[in-house]
Design a protein around this motif. Structure first.
Motif, PDB file in Angstrom:
ATOM      1  N   MET A   1     -22.734  21.793  17.696  1.00  0.00           N
ATOM      2  CA  MET A   1     -21.625  21.184  18.397  1.00  0.00           C
ATOM      3  C   MET A   1     -20.400  22.102  18.260  1.00  0.00           C
ATOM      4  SD  MET A   1     -20.167  17.332  17.993  1.00  0.00           S
ATOM      5  CE  MET A   1     -21.061  16.540  19.302  1.00  0.00           C
ATOM      6  N   PRO A   2     -19.787  22.493  19.374  1.00  0.00           N
ATOM      7  CA  PRO A   2     -18.612  23.363  19.316  1.00  0.00           C
ATOM      8  C   PRO A   2     -17.406  22.657  18.696  1.00  0.00           C
ATOM      9  CG  PRO A   2     -19.521  23.249  21.542  1.00  0.00           C
ATOM     10  CD  PRO A   2     -20.229  22.234  20.728  1.00  0.00           C
ATOM     11  N   VAL A   3     -16.469  23.434  18.216  1.00  0.00           N
ATOM     12  CA  VAL A   3     -15.237  22.888  17.653  1.00  0.00           C
ATOM     13  C   VAL A   3     -14.032  23.512  18.343  1.00  0.00           C
ATOM     14  CG1 VAL A   3     -16.221  22.377  15.389  1.00  0.00           C
ATOM     15  CG2 VAL A   3     -15.156  24.581  15.784  1.00  0.00           C
ATOM     16  N   ARG A   4     -12.921  22.803  18.299  1.00  0.00           N
ATOM     17  CA  ARG A   4     -11.652  23.297  18.835  1.00  0.00           C
ATOM     18  C   ARG A   4     -10.616  23.207  17.724  1.00  0.00           C
ATOM     19  NH1 ARG A   4     -13.597  25.723  22.241  1.00  0.00           N
ATOM     20  NH2 ARG A   4     -14.137  25.021  24.288  1.00  0.00           N
ATOM     21  N   ASN A   5      -9.747  24.189  17.657  1.00  0.00           N
ATOM     22  CA  ASN A   5      -8.623  24.151  16.732  1.00  0.00           C
ATOM     23  C   ASN A   5      -7.523  23.307  17.350  1.00  0.00           C
ATOM     24  OD1 ASN A   5      -9.945  25.902  15.068  1.00  0.00           O
ATOM     25  ND2 ASN A   5      -8.798  27.691  15.688  1.00  0.00           N
ATOM     26  N   THR A   6      -6.867  22.530  16.521  1.00  0.00           N
ATOM     27  CA  THR A   6      -5.716  21.751  16.948  1.00  0.00           C
ATOM     28  C   THR A   6      -4.806  21.564  15.743  1.00  0.00           C
ATOM     29  OG1 THR A   6      -5.026  19.772  18.160  1.00  0.00           O
ATOM     30  CG2 THR A   6      -6.752  19.486  16.512  1.00  0.00           C
ATOM     31  N   ALA A   7      -3.642  21.030  15.950  1.00  0.00           N
ATOM     32  CA  ALA A   7      -2.734  20.756  14.839  1.00  0.00           C
ATOM     33  C   ALA A   7      -2.877  19.299  14.418  1.00  0.00           C
ATOM     34  CB  ALA A   7      -1.296  21.024  15.253  1.00  0.00           C
ATOM     35  N   CYS A   8      -2.908  19.057  13.137  1.00  0.00           N
ATOM     36  CA  CYS A   8      -2.969  17.700  12.605  1.00  0.00           C
ATOM     37  C   CYS A   8      -1.685  16.977  13.005  1.00  0.00           C
ATOM     38  CB  CYS A   8      -3.110  17.739  11.087  1.00  0.00           C
ATOM     39  SG  CYS A   8      -2.958  16.121  10.294  1.00  0.00           S
ATOM     40  N   PRO A   9      -1.783  15.768  13.593  1.00  0.00           N
ATOM     41  CA  PRO A   9      -0.583  15.052  13.998  1.00  0.00           C
ATOM     42  C   PRO A   9       0.202  14.474  12.822  1.00  0.00           C
ATOM     43  CG  PRO A   9      -2.495  13.707  14.418  1.00  0.00           C
ATOM     44  CD  PRO A   9      -2.998  15.044  13.961  1.00  0.00           C
ATOM     45  N   VAL A  10      -0.383  14.485  11.625  1.00  0.00           N
ATOM     46  CA  VAL A  10       0.276  13.934  10.446  1.00  0.00           C
ATOM     47  C   VAL A  10       1.074  15.006   9.713  1.00  0.00           C
ATOM     48  CG1 VAL A  10      -0.095  12.731   8.261  1.00  0.00           C
ATOM     49  CG2 VAL A  10      -1.520  12.172  10.230  1.00  0.00           C
ATOM     50  N   CYS A  11       0.422  16.144   9.381  1.00  0.00           N
ATOM     51  CA  CYS A  11       1.093  17.170   8.579  1.00  0.00           C
ATOM     52  C   CYS A  11       1.350  18.470   9.334  1.00  0.00           C
ATOM     53  CB  CYS A  11       0.296  17.456   7.311  1.00  0.00           C
ATOM     54  SG  CYS A  11      -1.239  18.368   7.594  1.00  0.00           S
ATOM     55  N   ALA A  13      -0.816  20.889   9.954  1.00  0.00           N
ATOM     56  CA  ALA A  13      -1.734  21.963   9.580  1.00  0.00           C
ATOM     57  C   ALA A  13      -2.836  22.122  10.633  1.00  0.00           C
ATOM     58  CB  ALA A  13      -2.363  21.658   8.222  1.00  0.00           C
ATOM     59  N   GLU A  14      -3.477  23.284  10.635  1.00  0.00           N
ATOM     60  CA  GLU A  14      -4.584  23.521  11.547  1.00  0.00           C
ATOM     61  C   GLU A  14      -5.747  22.610  11.182  1.00  0.00           C
ATOM     62  OE1 GLU A  14      -7.662  27.071  12.805  1.00  0.00           O
ATOM     63  OE2 GLU A  14      -5.802  27.584  11.801  1.00  0.00           O
ATOM     64  N   ALA A  15      -6.338  21.990  12.195  1.00  0.00           N
ATOM     65  CA  ALA A  15      -7.480  21.104  11.985  1.00  0.00           C
ATOM     66  C   ALA A  15      -8.537  21.412  13.030  1.00  0.00           C
ATOM     67  CB  ALA A  15      -7.046  19.647  12.081  1.00  0.00           C
ATOM     68  N   LEU A  16      -9.780  21.141  12.720  1.00  0.00           N
ATOM     69  CA  LEU A  16     -10.887  21.376  13.636  1.00  0.00           C
ATOM     70  C   LEU A  16     -11.417  20.050  14.158  1.00  0.00           C
ATOM     71  CD1 LEU A  16     -12.821  24.072  11.604  1.00  0.00           C
ATOM     72  CD2 LEU A  16     -11.236  24.440  13.493  1.00  0.00           C
ATOM     73  N   VAL A  17     -11.716  20.016  15.465  1.00  0.00           N
ATOM     74  CA  VAL A  17     -12.245  18.823  16.110  1.00  0.00           C
ATOM     75  C   VAL A  17     -13.550  19.195  16.800  1.00  0.00           C
ATOM     76  CG1 VAL A  17     -11.829  17.091  17.892  1.00  0.00           C
ATOM     77  CG2 VAL A  17      -9.936  17.883  16.481  1.00  0.00           C
ATOM     78  N   ASN A  18     -14.610  18.429  16.559  1.00  0.00           N
ATOM     79  CA  ASN A  18     -15.874  18.635  17.261  1.00  0.00           C
ATOM     80  C   ASN A  18     -15.737  18.167  18.696  1.00  0.00           C
ATOM     81  OD1 ASN A  18     -17.334  19.607  15.061  1.00  0.00           O
ATOM     82  ND2 ASN A  18     -17.768  17.557  14.346  1.00  0.00           N
ATOM     83  N   VAL A  19     -16.262  18.958  19.627  1.00  0.00           N
ATOM     84  CA  VAL A  19     -16.261  18.612  21.047  1.00  0.00           C
ATOM     85  C   VAL A  19     -17.697  18.695  21.562  1.00  0.00           C
ATOM     86  CG1 VAL A  19     -13.876  19.328  21.456  1.00  0.00           C
ATOM     87  CG2 VAL A  19     -15.692  20.991  21.698  1.00  0.00           C
ATOM     88  N   PRO A  20     -18.007  17.993  22.664  1.00  0.00           N
ATOM     89  CA  PRO A  20     -19.405  17.949  23.132  1.00  0.00           C
ATOM     90  C   PRO A  20     -19.952  19.255  23.689  1.00  0.00           C
ATOM     91  CG  PRO A  20     -17.989  16.621  24.538  1.00  0.00           C
ATOM     92  CD  PRO A  20     -17.154  17.096  23.400  1.00  0.00           C
ATOM     93  N   ASP A  21     -19.093  20.095  24.288  1.00  0.00           N
ATOM     94  CA  ASP A  21     -19.576  21.368  24.819  1.00  0.00           C
ATOM     95  C   ASP A  21     -18.459  22.405  24.797  1.00  0.00           C
ATOM     96  OD1 ASP A  21     -18.066  21.227  27.356  1.00  0.00           O
ATOM     97  OD2 ASP A  21     -19.497  19.674  27.891  1.00  0.00           O
ATOM     98  N   ALA A  22     -18.794  23.636  25.075  1.00  0.00           N
ATOM     99  CA  ALA A  22     -17.845  24.750  24.959  1.00  0.00           C
ATOM    100  C   ALA A  22     -16.702  24.682  25.972  1.00  0.00           C
ATOM    101  CB  ALA A  22     -18.588  26.071  25.111  1.00  0.00           C
ATOM    102  N   ASP A  23     -16.876  23.960  27.075  1.00  0.00           N
ATOM    103  CA  ASP A  23     -15.837  23.881  28.107  1.00  0.00           C
ATOM    104  C   ASP A  23     -14.816  22.767  27.855  1.00  0.00           C
ATOM    105  OD1 ASP A  23     -16.994  25.982  29.482  1.00  0.00           O
ATOM    106  OD2 ASP A  23     -18.304  24.651  30.627  1.00  0.00           O
TER     107      ASP A  23
END
Length: 56
Positions: A1-11, A13-23
């Protein structure tokens, strides 16, 4: 499962989120809310808080 970098809405910091596909892109991230129906749930490695993400 691909992941996307995003910022944590709480602190901010960089956080990773699993996404269903690369697009798939992350549309928004927010702290947990009992009235919302997110596409996925993730946790920040830095602060440990859970947050929700929605795809675009």
């Amino acid at each position: 499962m691909p992941v996307r970098n995003t910022a944590c809405p709480v602190c901010g910091a960089e956080a990773l989120v699993n996404v269903p596909d690369a697009d798939t892109k992350i549309r928004k991230v927010e702290p947990p809310d009992m009235n919302s129906y997110p596409d996925t749930k993730a946790a920040c490695k830095e602060c440990g808080d859970t947050f929700y993400a929605w795809y675009s």
